[in-house]
Design a protein around this motif. Sequence first.
Motif, PDB file in Angstrom:
ATOM      1  N   TRP A 285      84.670  58.653 124.787  1.00  9.70           N
ATOM      2  CA  TRP A 285      83.767  59.805 124.927  1.00  9.70           C
ATOM      3  C   TRP A 285      83.348  59.986 126.377  1.00  9.70           C
ATOM      4  O   TRP A 285      83.055  61.094 126.807  1.00  9.70           O
ATOM      5  CB  TRP A 285      82.555  59.662 124.017  1.00  9.70           C
ATOM      6  N   GLU A 286      83.332  58.910 127.140  1.00 12.24           N
ATOM      7  CA  GLU A 286      83.028  59.017 128.574  1.00 12.24           C
ATOM      8  C   GLU A 286      84.168  59.693 129.324  1.00 12.24           C
ATOM      9  O   GLU A 286      83.934  60.510 130.215  1.00 12.24           O
ATOM     10  CB  GLU A 286      82.807  57.629 129.188  1.00 12.24           C
ATOM     11  N   ARG A 287      85.412  59.303 128.964  1.00 14.18           N
ATOM     12  CA  ARG A 287      86.573  59.830 129.686  1.00 14.18           C
ATOM     13  C   ARG A 287      87.828  59.594 128.867  1.00 14.18           C
ATOM     14  O   ARG A 287      88.012  58.522 128.308  1.00 14.18           O
ATOM     15  CB  ARG A 287      86.690  59.121 131.035  1.00 14.18           C
TER      16      ARG A 287
END
Length: 145
Positions: A48-50
């Motif tokens: 979800w961050e990257r």
Amino acid sequence: MSDDLLALENQVCFGLAVAARSVIALYRPVLEPLSLTHPQYLVMLALWEREPRSVKDLSDTLALEPATLSPLLKRLEATGYVERRRSAADERALEVRLTEAGRALRAEAEKIPSRIVERLGLPVSELENLRESLQTIIGAAVRTA
């Protein structure tokens, strides 16, 4: 604390181990409706961050051996949250991407931190201080390893 250097209650490793198991146990009923285990949740947080992320990048980010990460990714793929495929830029690298279902899951996951804080019943400032202390310990342990 006693003066006995070998007393279990004096061991940092014991406190960390019990705290980790206890906190992870709090996550179990919160993650279960999302069909996630705690290690799978950590993978999803990283994605979800990257994304996409290579398996090597995920392994480094999560401090997990690729052999440990691979079965987690297979189960997440079977659940329909991620897909794995060879990188177009480097055929040797395996990329992990979220599926639409994996991206949609984020909305439900955003409720998790507040639920865990509520279950712990501790002030957020105390948890933030603990996180900072743990990061210091992790850094020191990594430097000496």
